[in-house]
Design a protein around this motif. Structure first.
Motif, PDB file in Angstrom:
ATOM      1  N   GLN A  27      -7.070 -27.290   7.482  1.00  6.24           N
ATOM      2  CA  GLN A  27      -8.329 -27.888   7.000  1.00  6.24           C
ATOM      3  C   GLN A  27      -8.490 -26.946   5.456  1.00  6.24           C
ATOM      4  N   ALA A  28      -8.522 -25.688   5.715  1.00  6.28           N
ATOM      5  CA  ALA A  28      -8.812 -24.835   4.626  1.00  6.28           C
ATOM      6  C   ALA A  28      -7.705 -25.254   3.526  1.00  6.28           C
ATOM      7  N   LYS A  31      -8.304 -28.470   2.026  1.00  9.99           N
ATOM      8  CA  LYS A  31      -9.405 -28.481   0.817  1.00  9.99           C
ATOM      9  C   LYS A  31      -8.837 -27.734  -0.414  1.00  9.99           C
ATOM     10  N   LYS A  32      -8.268 -26.694  -0.218  1.00 10.95           N
ATOM     11  CA  LYS A  32      -7.583 -25.987  -1.494  1.00 10.95           C
ATOM     12  C   LYS A  32      -6.820 -26.866  -2.359  1.00 10.95           C
ATOM     13  N   ARG A  34      -6.760 -30.183  -2.129  1.00 10.39           N
ATOM     14  CA  ARG A  34      -7.634 -31.390  -2.872  1.00 10.39           C
ATOM     15  C   ARG A  34      -8.327 -30.752  -3.943  1.00 10.39           C
ATOM     16  N   ASP A  35      -9.078 -29.590  -3.945  1.00  9.12           N
ATOM     17  CA  ASP A  35      -9.698 -28.824  -5.361  1.00  9.12           C
ATOM     18  C   ASP A  35      -8.843 -28.790  -6.196  1.00  9.12           C
ATOM     19  N   GLU A  38      -8.252 -32.155  -7.750  1.00  6.96           N
ATOM     20  CA  GLU A  38      -9.549 -32.833  -8.413  1.00  6.96           C
ATOM     21  C   GLU A  38      -9.548 -32.063  -9.893  1.00  6.96           C
ATOM     22  N   THR A  60      -2.297 -34.438  -3.915  1.00  2.61           N
ATOM     23  CA  THR A  60      -2.659 -33.986  -2.761  1.00  2.61           C
ATOM     24  C   THR A  60      -1.455 -34.219  -1.794  1.00  2.61           C
TER      25      THR A  60
END
Length: 116
Positions: A27-28, A31-32, A34-35, A38, A60
């Motif tokens: 999950q971390a 998130k990294k 996905r960031d 973005e 992603t």
């Protein structure tokens, strides 16, 4: 108390904790990634909202695939290294045992000359 049962419970807890840690690490990483997607999409201000979302999703997915491939290569290399280290350990152990056997044999021979 049953020591076998306690050991089984302890092993199950360790496996459960390992699963939780693996999930949190994934999950971390997600998130990294996905960031980063973005941030990449932010550099393309001319994209419409649906296009931007598509870019983020594709970016992603690509980064996740690359991360997965890297992890597989690391896992494969870990297995290779383990085999190499085990072979080296066995060779070193055999040399050490041989050296000790020679020391013992020489000691026995020397004591047989000293003791009448």
């Amino acid at each position: 108390m049953n020591p076998d049962r306690d050991l089984q419970i302890s092993n199950e807890l360790a496996l459960g904790l390992n699963d939780i840690m693996e999930y949190l690490a994934r999950q971390a990483e997600l998130k990294k990634v996905r960031d980063a997607a973005e941030t990449f999409a932010d550099r393309l201000p001319w994209l419409t909202t649906p296009e931007r979302e598509a870019v983020v999703e594709v970016y992603t997915a690509d980064r996740q695939d690359v991360s997965h491939e890297v992890l597989l290569r690391i896992a494969d290399r870990t297995v290779e290294l383990r085999g190499e280290y085990e072979a080296r350990y066995q060779a070193l152990r055999a040399r050490l045992i041989s050296a000790w056997m020679i020391v013992i044999a020489v000691s026995v021979m020397l004591t047989s000359f000293v003791v009448p």
